[in-house]
Write an enzyme that holds these catalytic residues in place. Structure first.
Site, PDB file in Angstrom:
ATOM      1  N   GLU A  97       0.837  -1.226   0.000  1.00 44.93           N
ATOM      2  CA  GLU A  97       0.000   0.000   0.000  1.00 44.93           C
ATOM      3  C   GLU A  97       0.864   1.267   0.000  1.00 44.93           C
ATOM      4  O   GLU A  97       0.523   2.278   0.599  1.00 44.93           O
ATOM      5  CB  GLU A  97      -1.032  -0.025   1.124  1.00 44.93           C
ATOM      6  CG  GLU A  97      -2.047  -1.129   0.862  1.00 44.93           C
ATOM      7  CD  GLU A  97      -3.366  -0.989   1.565  1.00 44.93           C
ATOM      8  OE1 GLU A  97      -3.745   0.147   1.905  1.00 44.93           O
ATOM      9  OE2 GLU A  97      -4.023  -2.018   1.748  1.00 44.93           O
TER      10      GLU A  97
HETATM   11  N1  CAA Z   1      -6.090  12.072  -3.743  1.00 49.95           N
HETATM   12  C1  CAA Z   1      -6.553  12.618  -4.889  1.00 49.95           C
HETATM   13  N2  CAA Z   1      -5.738  12.966  -5.915  1.00 49.95           N
HETATM   14  C2  CAA Z   1      -4.417  12.771  -5.760  1.00 49.95           C
HETATM   15  C3  CAA Z   1      -3.876  12.206  -4.589  1.00 49.95           C
HETATM   16  C4  CAA Z   1      -4.771  11.853  -3.556  1.00 49.95           C
HETATM   17  N3  CAA Z   1      -4.331  11.321  -2.415  1.00 49.95           N
HETATM   18  N4  CAA Z   1      -2.547  12.116  -4.718  1.00 49.95           N
HETATM   19  C5  CAA Z   1      -2.252  12.613  -5.927  1.00 49.95           C
HETATM   20  N5  CAA Z   1      -3.394  13.018  -6.554  1.00 49.95           N
HETATM   21  C6  CAA Z   1      -3.503  13.664  -7.866  1.00 49.95           C
HETATM   22  C7  CAA Z   1      -2.687  14.958  -7.853  1.00 49.95           C
HETATM   23  O1  CAA Z   1      -3.483  16.042  -7.376  1.00 49.95           O
HETATM   24  C8  CAA Z   1      -2.328  15.142  -9.302  1.00 49.95           C
HETATM   25  O2  CAA Z   1      -3.444  15.651 -10.002  1.00 49.95           O
HETATM   26  P1  CAA Z   1      -3.240  16.757 -11.146  1.00 49.95           P
HETATM   27  O3  CAA Z   1      -2.251  16.174 -12.112  1.00 49.95           O
HETATM   28  O4  CAA Z   1      -4.601  16.915 -11.700  1.00 49.95           O
HETATM   29  O5  CAA Z   1      -2.700  17.966 -10.454  1.00 49.95           O
HETATM   30  C9  CAA Z   1      -2.124  13.698  -9.786  1.00 49.95           C
HETATM   31  O6  CAA Z   1      -2.866  12.864  -8.870  1.00 49.95           O
HETATM   32  C10 CAA Z   1      -0.668  13.271  -9.800  1.00 49.95           C
HETATM   33  O7  CAA Z   1      -0.137  13.454  -8.499  1.00 49.95           O
HETATM   34  P2  CAA Z   1       1.420  13.378  -8.163  1.00 49.95           P
HETATM   35  O8  CAA Z   1       2.142  14.310  -9.085  1.00 49.95           O
HETATM   36  O9  CAA Z   1       1.592  13.543  -6.706  1.00 49.95           O
HETATM   37  O10 CAA Z   1       1.728  11.874  -8.606  1.00 49.95           O
HETATM   38  P3  CAA Z   1       3.079  11.057  -8.611  1.00 49.95           P
HETATM   39  O11 CAA Z   1       3.258  10.433  -9.931  1.00 49.95           O
HETATM   40  O12 CAA Z   1       4.189  11.917  -8.092  1.00 49.95           O
HETATM   41  O13 CAA Z   1       2.770   9.840  -7.591  1.00 49.95           O
HETATM   42  C11 CAA Z   1       2.597   8.778  -5.469  1.00 49.95           C
HETATM   43  C12 CAA Z   1       2.339  10.020  -6.335  1.00 49.95           C
HETATM   44  C13 CAA Z   1       2.135   9.200  -4.077  1.00 49.95           C
HETATM   45  C14 CAA Z   1       4.067   8.399  -5.420  1.00 49.95           C
HETATM   46  C15 CAA Z   1       1.750   7.593  -5.996  1.00 49.95           C
HETATM   47  O14 CAA Z   1       2.227   7.144  -7.233  1.00 49.95           O
HETATM   48  C16 CAA Z   1       1.691   6.440  -5.006  1.00 49.95           C
HETATM   49  O15 CAA Z   1       0.905   6.471  -4.070  1.00 49.95           O
HETATM   50  N6  CAA Z   1       2.524   5.375  -5.216  1.00 49.95           N
HETATM   51  C17 CAA Z   1       2.460   4.187  -4.372  1.00 49.95           C
HETATM   52  C18 CAA Z   1       1.637   3.121  -5.022  1.00 49.95           C
HETATM   53  C19 CAA Z   1       0.914   2.288  -4.022  1.00 49.95           C
HETATM   54  O16 CAA Z   1       0.633   2.712  -2.910  1.00 49.95           O
HETATM   55  N7  CAA Z   1       0.563   1.093  -4.410  1.00 49.95           N
HETATM   56  C20 CAA Z   1      -0.206   0.242  -3.568  1.00 49.95           C
HETATM   57  C21 CAA Z   1      -0.800  -0.889  -4.342  1.00 49.95           C
HETATM   58  S1  CAA Z   1      -2.134  -1.666  -3.473  1.00 49.95           S
HETATM   59  C22 CAA Z   1      -1.445  -2.646  -2.283  1.00 49.95           C
HETATM   60  O17 CAA Z   1      -0.280  -2.639  -2.050  1.00 49.95           O
HETATM   61  C23 CAA Z   1      -2.472  -3.486  -1.542  1.00 49.95           C
HETATM   62  C24 CAA Z   1      -2.005  -4.491  -0.616  1.00 49.95           C
HETATM   63  O18 CAA Z   1      -0.852  -4.650  -0.375  1.00 49.95           O
HETATM   64  C25 CAA Z   1      -2.976  -5.362   0.056  1.00 49.95           C
HETATM   65  P1  FAD Z   2       9.634  -0.400  -6.094  1.00 47.27           P
HETATM   66  O1  FAD Z   2       8.665   0.659  -6.446  1.00 47.27           O
HETATM   67  O2  FAD Z   2      10.485  -0.951  -7.183  1.00 47.27           O
HETATM   68  O3  FAD Z   2      10.575   0.160  -4.934  1.00 47.27           O
HETATM   69  C1  FAD Z   2      11.831  -0.431  -4.595  1.00 47.27           C
HETATM   70  C2  FAD Z   2      12.513   0.486  -3.559  1.00 47.27           C
HETATM   71  O4  FAD Z   2      12.715   1.796  -4.120  1.00 47.27           O
HETATM   72  C3  FAD Z   2      11.642   0.688  -2.314  1.00 47.27           C
HETATM   73  O5  FAD Z   2      12.446   0.757  -1.174  1.00 47.27           O
HETATM   74  C4  FAD Z   2      11.002   2.038  -2.563  1.00 47.27           C
HETATM   75  O6  FAD Z   2      10.617   2.706  -1.370  1.00 47.27           O
HETATM   76  C5  FAD Z   2      12.135   2.767  -3.293  1.00 47.27           C
HETATM   77  N1  FAD Z   2      11.603   3.881  -4.097  1.00 47.27           N
HETATM   78  C6  FAD Z   2      10.866   3.805  -5.244  1.00 47.27           C
HETATM   79  N2  FAD Z   2      10.537   5.022  -5.678  1.00 47.27           N
HETATM   80  C7  FAD Z   2      11.060   5.918  -4.780  1.00 47.27           C
HETATM   81  C8  FAD Z   2      11.061   7.329  -4.658  1.00 47.27           C
HETATM   82  N3  FAD Z   2      10.448   8.109  -5.552  1.00 47.27           N
HETATM   83  N4  FAD Z   2      11.699   7.890  -3.602  1.00 47.27           N
HETATM   84  C9  FAD Z   2      12.335   7.101  -2.686  1.00 47.27           C
HETATM   85  N5  FAD Z   2      12.369   5.757  -2.734  1.00 47.27           N
HETATM   86  C10 FAD Z   2      11.747   5.170  -3.781  1.00 47.27           C
HETATM   87  N6  FAD Z   2      -0.376  -4.266  -5.174  1.00 47.27           N
HETATM   88  C11 FAD Z   2      -1.662  -4.172  -5.619  1.00 47.27           C
HETATM   89  O7  FAD Z   2      -1.945  -3.436  -6.553  1.00 47.27           O
HETATM   90  N7  FAD Z   2      -2.644  -4.895  -5.029  1.00 47.27           N
HETATM   91  C12 FAD Z   2      -2.415  -5.743  -3.994  1.00 47.27           C
HETATM   92  O8  FAD Z   2      -3.350  -6.378  -3.492  1.00 47.27           O
HETATM   93  C13 FAD Z   2      -1.068  -5.872  -3.516  1.00 47.27           C
HETATM   94  N8  FAD Z   2      -0.773  -6.746  -2.514  1.00 47.27           N
HETATM   95  C14 FAD Z   2       0.543  -6.990  -2.214  1.00 47.27           C
HETATM   96  C15 FAD Z   2       0.878  -8.034  -1.338  1.00 47.27           C
HETATM   97  C16 FAD Z   2       2.209  -8.360  -1.125  1.00 47.27           C
HETATM   98  C17 FAD Z   2       2.543  -9.509  -0.230  1.00 47.27           C
HETATM   99  C18 FAD Z   2       3.241  -7.612  -1.764  1.00 47.27           C
HETATM  100  C19 FAD Z   2       4.694  -7.969  -1.582  1.00 47.27           C
HETATM  101  C20 FAD Z   2       2.916  -6.550  -2.569  1.00 47.27           C
HETATM  102  C21 FAD Z   2       1.584  -6.231  -2.821  1.00 47.27           C
HETATM  103  N9  FAD Z   2       1.238  -5.225  -3.712  1.00 47.27           N
HETATM  104  C22 FAD Z   2      -0.062  -5.095  -4.153  1.00 47.27           C
HETATM  105  C23 FAD Z   2       2.276  -4.421  -4.338  1.00 47.27           C
HETATM  106  C24 FAD Z   2       2.895  -3.354  -3.426  1.00 47.27           C
HETATM  107  O9  FAD Z   2       2.011  -2.277  -3.258  1.00 47.27           O
HETATM  108  C25 FAD Z   2       4.224  -2.914  -4.065  1.00 47.27           C
HETATM  109  O10 FAD Z   2       5.136  -3.974  -3.874  1.00 47.27           O
HETATM  110  C26 FAD Z   2       4.760  -1.636  -3.451  1.00 47.27           C
HETATM  111  O11 FAD Z   2       3.920  -0.539  -3.772  1.00 47.27           O
HETATM  112  C27 FAD Z   2       6.193  -1.336  -3.898  1.00 47.27           C
HETATM  113  O12 FAD Z   2       6.367  -1.496  -5.263  1.00 47.27           O
HETATM  114  P2  FAD Z   2       7.618  -2.378  -5.825  1.00 47.27           P
HETATM  115  O13 FAD Z   2       7.561  -3.662  -5.103  1.00 47.27           O
HETATM  116  O14 FAD Z   2       7.542  -2.384  -7.295  1.00 47.27           O
HETATM  117  O15 FAD Z   2       8.887  -1.593  -5.333  1.00 47.27           O
END
Ligand code: CAA
Ligand code: FAD
Length: 379
Positions: A363
């Site tokens: 997340e």
């Molecule tokens: N709410 C609404 N809009 C938002 C927002 C928010 N929280 N954050 C950004 N936006 C909007 C911005 O306002 C901007 O809009 P405009 O272009 O219209 O101005 C646009 O989105 C782009 O924003 P940024 O320039 O901040 O975007 P970025 O490319 O720099 O990325 C980031 C921002 C926070 C790094 C984002 O890419 C991010 O959250 N990355 C992490 C991904 C992640 O959390 N993945 C989780 C997968 S799910 C999972 O992991 C589930 C599980 O394990 C069970």
């Molecule tokens: P990367 O993005 O390649 O990052 C590698 C390293 O680089 C990290 O330390 C990171 O912090 C660092 N890094 C990257 N960019 C930056 C930056 N701009 N500044 C500083 N440091 C940076 N995803 C879903 O969509 N749905 C799910 O249900 C889901 N469940 C998951 C369950 C498990 C068990 C796992 C392992 C992952 C799951 N994910 C899911 C994916 C998870 O959200 C990603 O693994 C996570 O967001 C990181 O992405 P990545 O693994 O590609 O790492």
């Protein structure tokens, strides 16, 4: 300000706590070893309505506020963070529909979950993790405009092989772009959609994590959530809502580790005294207590702000980042307090330590949370 749960919340927490003691704690080690939930557990969780806690009441869910949901996930995580992750992924996969779905989509989607089914949120891809805007799964609109054809691979998707319904993020533009990201509802069994390999993980092993493969997979236009190009905003708002729950799962893990090592310290005798009487051990226990209490309050504050309809992205990131760092520190120290026994699988704390690590990664990694916090604080 009120620091106590009301009667209804206390009742819900008690029901979940009992369920955890009876149905999760005795099987946690076995589920960890086997890498799956034990037979029938999902039905028992569903029977208590735990798969639909975030679904609004008018669509058949419990419609609980975020503070109560966080308390439920904390209790589940005290038993097994893998189970908590799997259940919490249902809330994660419900928010895009709550945020952007129309009434017909909400009814259709939530009816599926309400039939005791898991859901999944599919954003991450092999080349797209932290940079969520760079999704390369393509969604190409058909010439007659009746739908989209999806091609691409998702990875690390929680509940991948178990979910009945998915929210999938794909790009409607030729080159990956935030402005092209679009969200779709995809049902299991849709032609062209298959589940790929299951991951063998360090922790949260009771949860299922897989690849999803889309090969010329037709998705009707009625399954598009919101407008084309609105997917990034939907994903970000969803993650804001769900990140405090990663915080609450982290608090659950930390609390369980803290309790286990405190009990152990009281009975483990070295140099003729319980190790709990040594000041260096007491210092570790005191630090754990402070960290767990503080982490829980920050989770509750983020949830409260969401429940009040306030802007809470920054607080959601603070809650998730702080609590997961706390879970890693506390579980590591819990192993330390228990010495060699902490490292052995006969005791639960080594599992807590393995489970805690992912909380700093999924997340949004904690580097990404710090980026969000800094951006929201500085600008
Ligand atoms: N709410 C609404 N809009 C938002 C927002 C928010 N929280 N954050 C950004 N936006 C909007 C911005 O306002 C901007 O809009 P405009 O272009 O219209 O101005 C646009 O989105 C782009 O924003 P940024 O320039 O901040 O975007 P970025 O490319 O720099 O990325 C980031 C921002 C926070 C790094 C984002 O890419 C991010 O959250 N990355 C992490 C991904 C992640 O959390 N993945 C989780 C997968 S799910 C999972 O992991 C589930 C599980 O394990 C069970
Ligand atoms: P990367 O993005 O390649 O990052 C590698 C390293 O680089 C990290 O330390 C990171 O912090 C660092 N890094 C990257 N960019 C930056 C930056 N701009 N500044 C500083 N440091 C940076 N995803 C879903 O969509 N749905 C799910 O249900 C889901 N469940 C998951 C369950 C498990 C068990 C796992 C392992 C992952 C799951 N994910 C899911 C994916 C998870 O959200 C990603 O693994 C996570 O967001 C990181 O992405 P990545 O693994 O590609 O790492």
């Amino acid at each position: 300000m009120d620091f106590a749960f009301n009667e209804e919340q206390q009742e819900i927490i008690k029901v979940v706590r009992d369920l955890v003691q009876k149905e999760i704690v005795p099987y946690a080690g076995e589920m960890d070893e086997q890498g799956k939930m034990h037979e029938g557990l999902l039905d028992k969780l569903a029977a208590q309505g735990l798969l639909g806690v975030a679904i609004p009441e008018e669509f058949g869910g419990a419609g609980l506020d975020a503070i109560t949901i966080a308390a439920i996930y904390e209790e589940l995580a005290k038993g097994c963070a893998g189970v908590a992750t799997s259940v919490a992924a249902n809330a994660l996969a419900s928010y895009p529909v709550i945020i952007a779905g129309n009434d017909e989509q909400k009814k259709r989607y939530f009816d599926i979950i309400n039939e005791n089914n898991l859901a999944a949120f599919a954003l991450t891809e092999p080349g797209t993790g932290s940079d969520a805007g760079s999704v390369s799964t393509r969604a190409v609109k058909t010439e007659d405009g009746s739908g989209y054809v999806l091609n691409g691979t998702k990875c690390f998707i929680t509940n991948g092989a178990l979910a009945e319904v998915f929210v999938v993020f794909a790009n409607t533009r030729k080159t990956p772009s935030i402005r092209g990201l679009t969200a779709f509802i995809v049902r299991k069994g849709t032609p062209g959609f298959t589940v790929g390999k299951a991951e063998n993980k360090m922790g949260i092993r009771a949860s299922n994590t897989t690849e999803l493969i889309f090969q010329d997979c037709f998705v009707p236009v009625e399954n598009r959530l919101g407008r084309e190009g609105h997917g990034f905003r939907i994903a970000m708002e969803t993650l804001d809502a769900a990140r405090p729950f990663v915080g609450s799962i982290s608090v659950g893990i930390a609390e369980a580790a803290f309790r286990a090592c405190s009990e152990y310290a009281k009975v483990r005798v070295q140099f003729g005294k319980p190790i709990a009487s040594f000041e260096m051990v007491q210092s570790m226990i005191a630090d754990m207590a402070m960290k767990v209490e503080g982490a829980r309050l920050l989770v509750q504050r983020a949830c409260w702000m969401k429940d009040q309809g306030m802007e809470f992205s920054r607080e959601a990131a603070i809650a998730k980042c702080n609590a997961s760092d706390v879970a890693m520190q506390v579980t590591t120290d819990a192993v330390q307090v228990m010495g060699g026994y902490g490292y052995i699988k006969e005791y639960p704390v080594e599992k807590y330590m393995r489970d805690a690590k992912i909380m700093q990664i999924y997340e949004g990694t904690n580097q990404i949370q710090r980026l969000v916090i800094a951006n929201k604080t500085l600008y």
